[in-house]
Design an enzyme around this catalytic site. Structure first.
Site, PDB file in Angstrom:
ATOM      1  CG  ASP A  11      81.472 -63.793  37.021  1.00  0.00           C
ATOM      2  OD1 ASP A  11      80.478 -64.156  36.368  1.00  0.00           O
ATOM      3  OD2 ASP A  11      82.535 -63.406  36.487  1.00  0.00           O
ATOM      4  CG  ASP A  13      83.557 -67.522  32.145  1.00  0.00           C
ATOM      5  OD1 ASP A  13      84.097 -68.639  32.027  1.00  0.00           O
ATOM      6  OD2 ASP A  13      82.427 -67.272  31.697  1.00  0.00           O
ATOM      7  CB  THR A 107      77.869 -67.123  34.831  1.00  0.00           C
ATOM      8  OG1 THR A 107      78.591 -66.841  33.626  1.00  0.00           O
ATOM      9  CG2 THR A 107      76.952 -68.323  34.593  1.00  0.00           C
ATOM     10  CB  SER A 108      76.735 -62.818  31.542  1.00  0.00           C
ATOM     11  OG  SER A 108      76.486 -61.828  32.517  1.00  0.00           O
TER      12      SER A 108
END
Length: 218
Positions: A11, A13, A107-108
């Site tokens: 991921d 963040d 990541t989103s």
């Protein structure tokens, strides 16, 4: 604890780059411009680990979503460029020990925001999966991690997911991958993972004689 794997999937963040204070500043200002407090917005929709487009669609009238997303991305990029992000301890050293084609960031965030934040701390992934990719589902669905494994050309079962959020860890498990959790945003008891660490200083990697990654945690 030791793992053998073909690739690591991170991921972004609070796993590689610490952007929590930046996110709080930007999102507080953004929701306040629409007459909400950050606490009110978070009570209406789960925000951690979800694409901004989904959050904006849940908070704003349909006619305001596109402009709201543009304003939000502009503010996130500006804050990062102003020094609002720092690397998670151990992240840069761990990535430097890995071949470029043996890891990816999943990541989103949008590609623009993710590349800015990562670039500010000297991280430039060869493989980056974002909310701008052609995905039908997002975390906690396994699709983003399965897409990363496909682009890396490795078997999903030979990947290890490194995440800070329950949704991301759930996505990794659903993809059939081992998981390492960071306690940068959640307590250890909130994280279901094969191994749990405070940050990436507790994780090391090397390429073994068979060409696979040997991951040591702890």
């Amino acid at each position: 604890m030791r793992f053998s794997a073909s690739a690591l999937l991170f991921d972004s963040d609070e796993t590689l780059v610490s952007s929590l204070q930046s996110v709080k500043r930007v999102w507080s200002s953004w929701v306040e411009s629409y007459g909400m407090t950050l606490e009110e917005a978070m009570a209406r929709v789960e925000v951690h680990g979800r694409p901004a487009a989904e959050i904006a669609a849940a908070l704003l009238p349909a006619g305001q979503v596109a402009e709201g997303l543009r304003r939000l991305a502009d503010a996130e990029v500006a804050d990062a460029l102003a020094g609002g992000v720092v690397p998670v301890p151990g992240a840069v050293a761990l990535l430097a020990s890995l071949p470029q084609d043996r890891w990816a960031v999943v990541t989103s965030s949008s590609r623009r925001v993710a590349e800015t934040r990562l670039g500010q701390v000297g991280i430039h992934p060869k493989f980056l999966i974002t909310s701008d990719d052609d995905l039908t589902h997002y975390k906690p669905h396994p699709e983003p991690f399965l897409l990363a494994a496909e682009r890396l050309g490795v078997d999903p079962s030979r990947c290890i997911v490194v995440e800070d959020a329950p949704a991301g860890l759930a996505a990794g498990r659903a993809a059939g991958m081992a998981t390492i959790a960071l306690t940068t945003t959640h307590r250890p008891d909130e994280l279901d993972a094969d191994a749990t660490v405070a940050d990436l200083t507790a994780v090391s990697a090397r390429v073994d004689e068979a060409g696979e990654l040997e991951i040591v945690v702890g």
